[in-house]
Design a protein around this motif. Sequence first.
Motif, PDB file in Angstrom:
ATOM      1  N   ASP A 107      45.087   2.341   2.591  1.00  0.00           N
ATOM      2  CA  ASP A 107      46.417   2.220   2.004  1.00  0.00           C
ATOM      3  C   ASP A 107      46.439   1.071   1.015  1.00  0.00           C
ATOM      4  O   ASP A 107      45.648   0.125   1.116  1.00  0.00           O
ATOM      5  N   PHE A 108      47.347   1.169   0.027  1.00  0.00           N
ATOM      6  CA  PHE A 108      47.620   0.101  -0.920  1.00  0.00           C
ATOM      7  C   PHE A 108      48.792  -0.752  -0.429  1.00  0.00           C
ATOM      8  O   PHE A 108      49.677  -0.243   0.283  1.00  0.00           O
ATOM      9  N   ASN A 109      48.841  -2.016  -0.865  1.00  0.00           N
ATOM     10  CA  ASN A 109      50.091  -2.761  -0.782  1.00  0.00           C
ATOM     11  C   ASN A 109      50.980  -2.334  -1.944  1.00  0.00           C
ATOM     12  O   ASN A 109      50.610  -1.454  -2.742  1.00  0.00           O
ATOM     13  N   PHE A 110      52.168  -2.919  -2.055  1.00  0.00           N
ATOM     14  CA  PHE A 110      53.173  -2.426  -3.000  1.00  0.00           C
ATOM     15  C   PHE A 110      52.686  -2.439  -4.443  1.00  0.00           C
ATOM     16  O   PHE A 110      52.894  -1.469  -5.182  1.00  0.00           O
ATOM     17  N   GLN A 151      48.729   1.508   7.625  1.00  0.00           N
ATOM     18  CA  GLN A 151      49.772   1.559   6.602  1.00  0.00           C
ATOM     19  C   GLN A 151      50.208   0.146   6.278  1.00  0.00           C
ATOM     20  O   GLN A 151      50.416  -0.676   7.178  1.00  0.00           O
ATOM     21  N   ILE A 152      50.348  -0.159   4.989  1.00  0.00           N
ATOM     22  CA  ILE A 152      50.869  -1.452   4.546  1.00  0.00           C
ATOM     23  C   ILE A 152      52.308  -1.272   4.091  1.00  0.00           C
ATOM     24  O   ILE A 152      52.597  -0.417   3.242  1.00  0.00           O
ATOM     25  N   THR A 153      53.218  -2.056   4.645  1.00  0.00           N
ATOM     26  CA  THR A 153      54.595  -2.096   4.164  1.00  0.00           C
ATOM     27  C   THR A 153      54.788  -3.396   3.385  1.00  0.00           C
ATOM     28  O   THR A 153      53.826  -4.125   3.128  1.00  0.00           O
ATOM     29  N   ASN A 154      56.009  -3.721   3.015  1.00  0.00           N
ATOM     30  CA  ASN A 154      56.252  -4.941   2.245  1.00  0.00           C
ATOM     31  C   ASN A 154      55.820  -6.196   2.989  1.00  0.00           C
ATOM     32  O   ASN A 154      55.331  -7.154   2.387  1.00  0.00           O
ATOM     33  N   THR A 155      55.985  -6.191   4.306  1.00  0.00           N
ATOM     34  CA  THR A 155      55.730  -7.420   5.065  1.00  0.00           C
ATOM     35  C   THR A 155      54.799  -7.220   6.252  1.00  0.00           C
ATOM     36  O   THR A 155      54.551  -8.166   6.990  1.00  0.00           O
ATOM     37  N   GLN A 156      54.276  -6.009   6.434  1.00  0.00           N
ATOM     38  CA  GLN A 156      53.492  -5.737   7.631  1.00  0.00           C
ATOM     39  C   GLN A 156      52.296  -4.839   7.342  1.00  0.00           C
ATOM     40  O   GLN A 156      52.289  -4.081   6.370  1.00  0.00           O
ATOM     41  N   ILE A 157      51.314  -4.944   8.208  1.00  0.00           N
ATOM     42  CA  ILE A 157      50.222  -3.975   8.269  1.00  0.00           C
ATOM     43  C   ILE A 157      50.315  -3.306   9.634  1.00  0.00           C
ATOM     44  O   ILE A 157      50.316  -3.974  10.667  1.00  0.00           O
ATOM     45  N   GLU A 164      44.480   3.261  22.169  1.00  0.00           N
ATOM     46  CA  GLU A 164      45.815   3.604  22.678  1.00  0.00           C
ATOM     47  C   GLU A 164      46.897   2.592  22.303  1.00  0.00           C
ATOM     48  O   GLU A 164      47.981   2.595  22.876  1.00  0.00           O
ATOM     49  N   TYR A 165      46.620   1.754  21.298  1.00  0.00           N
ATOM     50  CA  TYR A 165      47.594   0.766  20.844  1.00  0.00           C
ATOM     51  C   TYR A 165      48.021   1.014  19.397  1.00  0.00           C
ATOM     52  O   TYR A 165      47.219   1.466  18.563  1.00  0.00           O
ATOM     53  N   VAL A 166      49.278   0.709  19.130  1.00  0.00           N
ATOM     54  CA  VAL A 166      49.763   0.503  17.771  1.00  0.00           C
ATOM     55  C   VAL A 166      49.902  -1.003  17.584  1.00  0.00           C
ATOM     56  O   VAL A 166      50.497  -1.685  18.424  1.00  0.00           O
ATOM     57  N   ARG A 167      49.330  -1.507  16.496  1.00  0.00           N
ATOM     58  CA  ARG A 167      49.394  -2.947  16.226  1.00  0.00           C
ATOM     59  C   ARG A 167      50.151  -3.186  14.919  1.00  0.00           C
ATOM     60  O   ARG A 167      49.890  -2.523  13.912  1.00  0.00           O
ATOM     61  N   VAL A 168      51.080  -4.129  14.953  1.00  0.00           N
ATOM     62  CA  VAL A 168      51.865  -4.499  13.780  1.00  0.00           C
ATOM     63  C   VAL A 168      51.569  -5.955  13.446  1.00  0.00           C
ATOM     64  O   VAL A 168      51.865  -6.861  14.234  1.00  0.00           O
ATOM     65  N   TYR A 169      50.958  -6.165  12.295  1.00  0.00           N
ATOM     66  CA  TYR A 169      50.646  -7.514  11.818  1.00  0.00           C
ATOM     67  C   TYR A 169      51.746  -7.961  10.878  1.00  0.00           C
ATOM     68  O   TYR A 169      51.950  -7.353   9.818  1.00  0.00           O
ATOM     69  N   ASP A 170      52.478  -8.996  11.257  1.00  0.00           N
ATOM     70  CA  ASP A 170      53.555  -9.537  10.431  1.00  0.00           C
ATOM     71  C   ASP A 170      52.946 -10.523   9.442  1.00  0.00           C
ATOM     72  O   ASP A 170      52.463 -11.590   9.840  1.00  0.00           O
ATOM     73  N   LEU A 171      52.953 -10.186   8.161  1.00  0.00           N
ATOM     74  CA  LEU A 171      52.291 -10.997   7.152  1.00  0.00           C
ATOM     75  C   LEU A 171      53.050 -12.281   6.849  1.00  0.00           C
ATOM     76  O   LEU A 171      52.457 -13.273   6.423  1.00  0.00           O
ATOM     77  N   ARG A 172      54.353 -12.290   7.069  1.00  0.00           N
ATOM     78  CA  ARG A 172      55.142 -13.506   6.808  1.00  0.00           C
ATOM     79  C   ARG A 172      54.996 -14.519   7.930  1.00  0.00           C
ATOM     80  O   ARG A 172      54.853 -15.718   7.688  1.00  0.00           O
ATOM     81  N   ARG A 189      53.464   6.443  11.196  1.00  0.00           N
ATOM     82  CA  ARG A 189      54.192   6.466   9.924  1.00  0.00           C
ATOM     83  C   ARG A 189      55.466   5.642  10.053  1.00  0.00           C
ATOM     84  O   ARG A 189      56.288   5.887  10.941  1.00  0.00           O
ATOM     85  N   ASP A 190      55.619   4.647   9.188  1.00  0.00           N
ATOM     86  CA  ASP A 190      56.787   3.777   9.209  1.00  0.00           C
ATOM     87  C   ASP A 190      58.004   4.505   8.649  1.00  0.00           C
ATOM     88  O   ASP A 190      57.881   5.364   7.761  1.00  0.00           O
TER      89      ASP A 190
END
Length: 300
Positions: A107-110, A151-157, A164-172, A189-190
């Motif tokens: 995935d790309f960032n914004f 998936q990369i969102t504005n503030t998270q990966i 069996e895990y979903v991991r959310v990395y908060d970039l801020r 999918r976010d």
Amino acid sequence: MPFPVHPKSTALQDHLGAVHIVKYNTTGQYILSGGFDKQIRLWNPNTSRLVKTYSGHGYEVLDIAVSFDNSKFVSCGGDRTIYVWDVTTGTTVRRFSGHIARVNSVDFNFDASVVASASFDSSVRLWDLRAPSAKPIQILDDAKDSVSTVQITNTQIITGSVDEYVRVYDLRMGELQEDYIGHPVTSVRDSTDGAYFLVSSLDNTIRLIDKSNGSLLQSFTGHKNAEYRIRSCFGDNDIYAISGSEDSIIYVWEVLSGRIVHELKGGNSDAVVTCIDYNPKKAQMVSGTTDGKIQVWDTD
């Protein structure tokens, strides 16, 4: 509210072998597809015309992501290499390697300055497209098994793994949130507002998870998904959850109620509908199957 996509579809030229990914560009005017035959194809879904073919991968293509300005896309696959392509010229702009096993998702960032890649080697690597170096700028190695989706969102990966895990990395904040699903994750999918995400897993279930606290908001069942990586997505501004299935059917659920509102025959009886994407601008979607078929589902 009736599902807006008509059950009549238009078939595009077949890939040779399974289709692993179908993806609209951000304006919904074009579709990119990739599969077992190592080829990436650019389609006009409104005319069913093949616009361009991109060749370069040495093994099957497993994922594609398009930049926000639609000028380039990134692809990955069984050759353990990440390619960044210029859409118009068909040439590779950058090439990254370093994973020691197949790359499942990209995935790309914004602003398309960074690419994230998720691999069977249990790592996620971040690559800086502005830097001359071809080494990753960061490696996320928290997963204990193959990372199937990123998936990369504005503030998270956001990643999903076979562990069996979903991991959310908060970039801020520099924090990691781990949500245990209890079954191997094939797709995450976010949502449009970033408040929740859709998780597909190998227990014939898709879950809607509240991102703030990891609570289960809704479950979607009725399809078959116990062996294959099948991607799910939102449709029509997150009103619907949509997924392929191992019984060749495309299932559509209403998000609020969790009930099935539509079923579409997505392929031959022995085919698996592996991937699906919903047009971001109108009531249209595209699906791909293990027998090489791509179908565009429209309102006409």
